[in-house]
Design a protein around this motif. Structure first.
Motif, PDB file in Angstrom:
ATOM      1  N   VAL A 114       3.905   1.218   9.043  1.00 52.61           N
ATOM      2  CA  VAL A 114       3.532   2.631   8.722  1.00 52.61           C
ATOM      3  C   VAL A 114       4.890   3.378   8.546  1.00 52.61           C
ATOM      4  O   VAL A 114       4.898   4.357   7.900  1.00 52.61           O
ATOM      5  CB  VAL A 114       2.542   3.085   9.475  1.00 52.61           C
ATOM      6  N   TYR A 136      -3.364  -1.768   4.327  1.00 51.40           N
ATOM      7  CA  TYR A 136      -2.883  -0.798   5.517  1.00 51.40           C
ATOM      8  C   TYR A 136      -1.643   0.023   5.412  1.00 51.40           C
ATOM      9  O   TYR A 136      -1.745   1.172   5.788  1.00 51.40           O
ATOM     10  CB  TYR A 136      -2.560  -1.782   6.763  1.00 51.40           C
ATOM     11  N   GLY A 140      -1.554   3.714   5.638  1.00 49.05           N
ATOM     12  CA  GLY A 140      -0.816   4.331   6.741  1.00 49.05           C
ATOM     13  C   GLY A 140       0.410   4.970   6.627  1.00 49.05           C
ATOM     14  O   GLY A 140       0.781   5.834   7.670  1.00 49.05           O
ATOM     15  N   ASN A 144       1.386   8.339   8.388  1.00 50.20           N
ATOM     16  CA  ASN A 144       2.437   8.306   9.357  1.00 50.20           C
ATOM     17  C   ASN A 144       3.331   9.622   8.994  1.00 50.20           C
ATOM     18  O   ASN A 144       3.801  10.447   9.814  1.00 50.20           O
ATOM     19  CB  ASN A 144       3.280   7.194   9.170  1.00 50.20           C
TER      20      ASN A 144
END
Length: 298
Positions: A114, A136, A140, A144
């Motif tokens: 991330v 992801y 992500g 982040n």
């Protein structure tokens, strides 16, 4: 005639002629890349040749000591070692080495995804893991960035101070020095001491790892918690991941301030008004915004 210029391309209006420093910035950027390429080639190419020759000599010695092996068998074994390393398996040690995918290591890996550090020493090897990693990261990375922006808001007072420092010397310089010094000690100076003690690196290697990590360059030549001959506490890499997140927020602010100051320098360097202009001539630099322009980079 005075013209208001957008911030995306700073211009200077002198006698109705607009001069942009953007091409100069592009040329400077390319020159900086070329300079870096030449220096890295000068520093590293000879050492690489030396190590390559040394490795070939070691292979010849190995074949001479073990005559039952031929060169093809040795090359196949080297290929097996390379594939193991690419899959995240350290060829050193034995099968009792800790797993690269226990919870602590997996948490650390998730943090490198991330934050876009991507060391490269460990990556998903299954199709399902690779597909999950894509989605992801898709959600992500923005999460982040939003989290880092939220951390940056907590330093809003410092951001205002850093912006005003350019124009108002005095007490602001002291506050700037405190901000930079505290962050440097917390994120760049003290962590290498810990890494040197735990990993057995020199302080220089620890500092190199610290900066390469927090700047999200992430070469992967130094990664914490990967030595099979050392016993790490379970939360070691998890704590390192937390340190990385907060260090990213601080260093991103520093980089952003540096970019802002460099932009101001270029404007003053290439767009300095001529004090000897004839009376009535109009010179106008890009209007400065009233609010601080320092933001977390996206």
């Amino acid at each position: 005639v005075c013209q208001h210029q957008s911030s995306s391309m700073p211009l200077l209006t002198v006698h109705n002629q607009q001069i942009s420093w953007t091409p100069l910035l592009v040329l400077g950027y390319l020159f900086y890349l070329l300079l870096g390429a030449m220096v890295f080639q000068l520093l590293e190419k000879q050492a690489e040749t030396h190590f390559r020759d040394q490795f070939q000599m070691e292979k010849l010695k190995f074949l001479q000591n073990y005559t039952c092996l031929d060169r093809q068998a040795l090359e196949q074994f080297v290929q097996v070692l390379m594939e193991a390393w690419e899959k995240g398996v350290n060829p050193e040690g034995n099968s009792t080495n800790p797993s690269n995918w226990d919870f602590s290591n997996s948490f650390f890996f998730a943090g490198t995804v991330v934050t876009t550090i991507g060391y490269g020493n460990l990556s998903p090897s299954t199709v399902a893991g690779q597909i999950f990693c894509v989605f992801y990261a898709l959600f992500g990375v923005p999460l982040n960035l939003a989290f880092l922006n939220q951390l940056g808001k907590g330093l809003n007072a410092h951001l205002i101070t850093l912006e005003r420092w350019v124009q108002k010397p005095g007490r602001a310089q002291v506050q700037l020095a405190i901000f930079l010094t505290a962050g440097t000690l917390l994120f760049l100076v003290f962590p290498p001491l810990v890494f040197s003690y735990v990993e057995g690196w020199s302080y220089g290697e620890g500092f190199y790892f610290t900066f390469i990590t927090l700047s999200t360059i992430g070469f992967g030549d130094y990664v914490v918690g990967t030595n099979p001959n050392k016993h790490y506490i379970p939360v070691y890499r998890s704590l390192t991941a937390i340190w990385i997140v907060f260090g990213l927020a601080w260093l991103a602010l520093v980089f952003n301030v540096g970019a802002d100051l460099m932009e101001k320098f270029l404007q003053l360097k290439w767009h300095k008004p001529d004090l000897n202009l004839a009376e009535g001539a109009t010179v106008k630099l890009e209007d400065e915004p009233e609010q601080p322009r320092i933001h977390m980079p996206s």
